[in-house]
Design an enzyme around this catalytic site. Sequence first.
Site, PDB file in Angstrom:
ATOM      1  CG  ASN A  66       6.749  -9.312   2.867  1.00  0.00           C
ATOM      2  OD1 ASN A  66       7.764  -8.805   3.341  1.00  0.00           O
ATOM      3  ND2 ASN A  66       6.500  -9.307   1.569  1.00  0.00           N
ATOM      4  CB  CYS A  75      14.629  -7.733   3.669  1.00  0.00           C
ATOM      5  SG  CYS A  75      14.379  -6.866   5.232  1.00  0.00           S
ATOM      6  CG  ASN A  77      16.244  -2.291   7.698  1.00  0.00           C
ATOM      7  OD1 ASN A  77      17.237  -1.581   7.834  1.00  0.00           O
ATOM      8  ND2 ASN A  77      15.056  -1.787   7.412  1.00  0.00           N
ATOM      9  CG  ASN A 150      12.566  -4.505  -2.777  1.00  0.00           C
ATOM     10  OD1 ASN A 150      13.345  -3.622  -3.123  1.00  0.00           O
ATOM     11  ND2 ASN A 150      12.336  -4.761  -1.508  1.00  0.00           N
ATOM     12  CG  ASN A 183       8.174  -2.278  -0.757  1.00  0.00           C
ATOM     13  OD1 ASN A 183       7.730  -2.869   0.209  1.00  0.00           O
ATOM     14  ND2 ASN A 183       8.879  -2.892  -1.703  1.00  0.00           N
ATOM     15  CB  CYS A 210      11.770  -0.146   4.338  1.00  0.00           C
ATOM     16  SG  CYS A 210      11.906  -1.069   2.790  1.00  0.00           S
ATOM     17  N   GLY A 211      15.176  -0.997   4.620  1.00  0.00           N
ATOM     18  CA  GLY A 211      16.510  -0.732   4.087  1.00  0.00           C
ATOM     19  C   GLY A 211      16.510  -0.440   2.601  1.00  0.00           C
ATOM     20  CB  THR A 212      15.124  -2.185  -0.377  1.00  0.00           C
ATOM     21  OG1 THR A 212      13.851  -2.493   0.192  1.00  0.00           O
ATOM     22  CG2 THR A 212      16.015  -3.417  -0.347  1.00  0.00           C
TER      23      THR A 212
END
EC number: 5.1.1.7
Length: 267
Positions: A66, A75, A77, A150, A183, A210-212
């Site tokens: 990060n 991640c 994305n 995550n 997150n 944010c993909g996740t």
Amino acid sequence: MTTKIKFTKMHGAGNDYIYVDTTRYPIAAPEKKAIEWSKFHTGIGSDGLILIGSSDKADFSMRIFNADGSEAMMCGNGSRCVGKYVYEYGLTAKKEITLDTRSGIKVLKLHVEGGKVTAVTVDMGSPLETEAVDFGDQFPFQSTRVSMGNPHLVTFVEDITQINLPEIGPQLENYHLFPDRTNVEFAQIVGKDTIRMRVWERGSGITQACGTGACATAVAAVLHGLAGRKCDIIMDGGTVTIEWEEATGHILMTGPATKVFDGEMEG
């Protein structure tokens, strides 16, 4: 002699990272490089640094750092952009690849047109954990904690524009219930199987996507009966489609991957 490190800046729905092939350009102290290079005024400017490497378990490996130097587990994305990178830079001719991440092996399906990767579908696996969170009198809402490898905290609201994300994001990220930080996603149902979402990412702050986080939001929406198992998540930087397969329990994320530019930095 100063060593030059070639990089590519890419983004997935606006979530931008610096990508380096470490089989060609090894990086010492990637935590420091992530901090230095992510700065917009004195560096390249990004949400972080992603290192692409070899693996004895998969076709490639991915490490994510990060903007504050902390290492992320996964991640979504970024994984799509890794798929585009390895295909378009000739590291593989396969249209389905495996990626070794800190949260396990992910399978990527590349959607290719005219030799270019236009989108990538990532099998994110199953959500690892879900739990309702009640903050009592401290925050006027209830949230859902979802782990996608995550940690995420998803909160549905009536009007997302009323959320002061720069203020409340870091408060929730560092809340005492989350010793490893979390997150933070706020989401609003805007249509049938369509969700508007904004994110405060652990270690990076507000990001375009944010993909996740999109996966976690879709999971929370299904659990609360707010959306079907396939829905679109609209973020500040773009849209991804999330499908929670009933047969396998896996989350499939499909979205764009875009190259911004190539460059080189001093090592």
